[in-house]
Design a protein around this motif. Structure first.
Motif, PDB file in Angstrom:
ATOM      1  N   GLY A 116       1.118  -1.185  -0.452  1.00  0.00           N
ATOM      2  CA  GLY A 116      -0.017  -0.149   0.075  1.00  0.00           C
ATOM      3  C   GLY A 116       0.454   1.743   0.105  1.00  0.00           C
ATOM      4  N   LYS A 117      -0.305   2.107   0.807  1.00  0.00           N
ATOM      5  CA  LYS A 117       1.048   3.748   0.590  1.00  0.00           C
ATOM      6  C   LYS A 117       2.214   3.746   1.778  1.00  0.00           C
ATOM      7  N   ILE A 118       3.168   4.839   1.343  1.00  0.00           N
ATOM      8  CA  ILE A 118       4.281   4.183   2.145  1.00  0.00           C
ATOM      9  C   ILE A 118       4.525   5.771   2.477  1.00  0.00           C
ATOM     10  N   ALA A 128      14.395   5.932   3.725  1.00  0.00           N
ATOM     11  CA  ALA A 128      13.059   5.575   3.755  1.00  0.00           C
ATOM     12  C   ALA A 128      13.391   3.565   2.712  1.00  0.00           C
ATOM     13  N   LYS A 129      14.745   3.666   2.625  1.00  0.00           N
ATOM     14  CA  LYS A 129      14.736   1.908   2.279  1.00  0.00           C
ATOM     15  C   LYS A 129      14.411   1.667   3.603  1.00  0.00           C
ATOM     16  N   GLU A 134      10.778  -2.052   7.041  1.00  0.00           N
ATOM     17  CA  GLU A 134       9.993  -1.764   8.091  1.00  0.00           C
ATOM     18  C   GLU A 134       8.850  -3.045   7.708  1.00  0.00           C
ATOM     19  N   ASP A 135       8.283  -1.829   6.765  1.00  0.00           N
ATOM     20  CA  ASP A 135       6.386  -2.264   6.212  1.00  0.00           C
ATOM     21  C   ASP A 135       6.456  -4.104   5.970  1.00  0.00           C
ATOM     22  N   ILE A 144      13.632 -10.529   3.498  1.00  0.00           N
ATOM     23  CA  ILE A 144      13.088 -10.187   1.870  1.00  0.00           C
ATOM     24  C   ILE A 144      13.913  -8.948   1.983  1.00  0.00           C
ATOM     25  N   TYR A 145      14.407  -8.261   1.231  1.00  0.00           N
ATOM     26  CA  TYR A 145      15.882  -7.235   1.048  1.00  0.00           C
ATOM     27  C   TYR A 145      15.458  -6.113   0.054  1.00  0.00           C
TER      28      TYR A 145
END
Length: 271
Positions: A116-118, A128-129, A134-135, A144-145
């Motif tokens: 979804g939206k981040i 941001a990475k 985290e999400d 997952i990298y």
């Protein structure tokens, strides 16, 4: 009459000459004191770390030991970009990251499949990475990298540049001289002490005047350009005599006319 024409000729050449001080980069203004070749010039005093803004484009890639987990993101895989790299001018060439990258909307969000939206506007690339990481860690049990970076630096050149328009540098950091080189340099008539950077900020737009003649630019926060910068360089007053391409021809024509006039006067007067 001959004296008048002689002095007129001197005035034309004197007013049309361009001083080296007006076109030489990185002088030691104002005293122009020479420096040793091995003299250390301090790097930009501020730590350059770009903060993402609305309408920026970022590239987000995902990697994991289980390929099935990232099928929803496979269209975003950098390998499908076909080896994007180098610099791109504004005239030709495609910009695949414009179509395949994630665009930050006006609210500062990117919309990622499954997640979804981040909200990433106002964050650095690294922040941001970590936010996306985290999400995605909350959504998937498997590791997952995440890789996130700015999808090139887009900027616009106007005024006395040899190439004007929108250009892209496929790097996450570029200097003002990278932008100049990528845009074909300034014309000989560009005022190198009157380069204006129109830059976007969270609260609006600011205009900064840059002096390319001044070596202290290397320690300035404006040594680096930012995405969506607009670079405008003013023309010299000599622009009224012609542009950089035809100025020499114009001066040669004037000199030729003056010489012909003097020759005719000499023939008529017998002197």
């Amino acid at each position: 009459m001959k004296k008048i024409l002689f002095f007129a000729c001197l005035v034309v050449f004197a007013t049309s000459c361009i001083s080296n001080k007006r076109i030489t980069y990185l002088q030691n203004l104002p005293d122009n004191t020479p420096i040793e070749l091995n003299e250390f010039i301090p790097f930009a005093e501020v730590d350059y770390e770009y903060v993402l803004q609305p309408f920026d484009i970022v590239e987000i890639d995902f990697a994991t030991s289980d390929p099935e987990l990232i099928e929803a993101f496979s269209f975003q895989n950098s390998q499908s970009m076909g080896g994007v790299g180098g610099n791109s001018g504004g005239g030709g060439g495609s910009d695949p990251l414009y179509f395949r990258g994630y665009s930050i909307d006006k609210n500062g969000d990117v919309e990622v499949p499954k997640l979804g939206k981040i909200r990433i506007a106002g964050l650095t690339e690294e922040e941001a990475k970590e936010k996306v990481q985290e999400d995605i860690n909350q959504f998937f049990k498997e590791e997952i990298y995440v890789k996130l970076r700015i999808a090139g630096i887009r900027y616009t050149t106007l005024g006395e540049f040899n190439s004007v328009g929108v250009s892209v540098i496929y790097k996450n950091r570029a200097t003002i001289f990278d932008a100049l080189a990528n845009s074909g340099e300034t014309t000989i008539l560009g005022k190198k002490n009157k380069l204006f950077i129109i830059r976007q900020y969270d609260g609006g737009t600011k205009i900064h005047q840059i002096n390319l003649n001044d070596r202290s630019l290397l320690a300035s926060p404006f040594y680096f350009i930012q995405p969506n910068d607009i670079l405008y360089i003013e023309p010299m007053n000599i622009r009224q005599f012609g542009n950089a391409d035809n100025l020499t021809a114009s001066l040669a024509l004037i000199a030729g006319l003056l010489a012909s006039t003097l020759l005719i006067i000499n023939l008529v007067t017998g002197n």
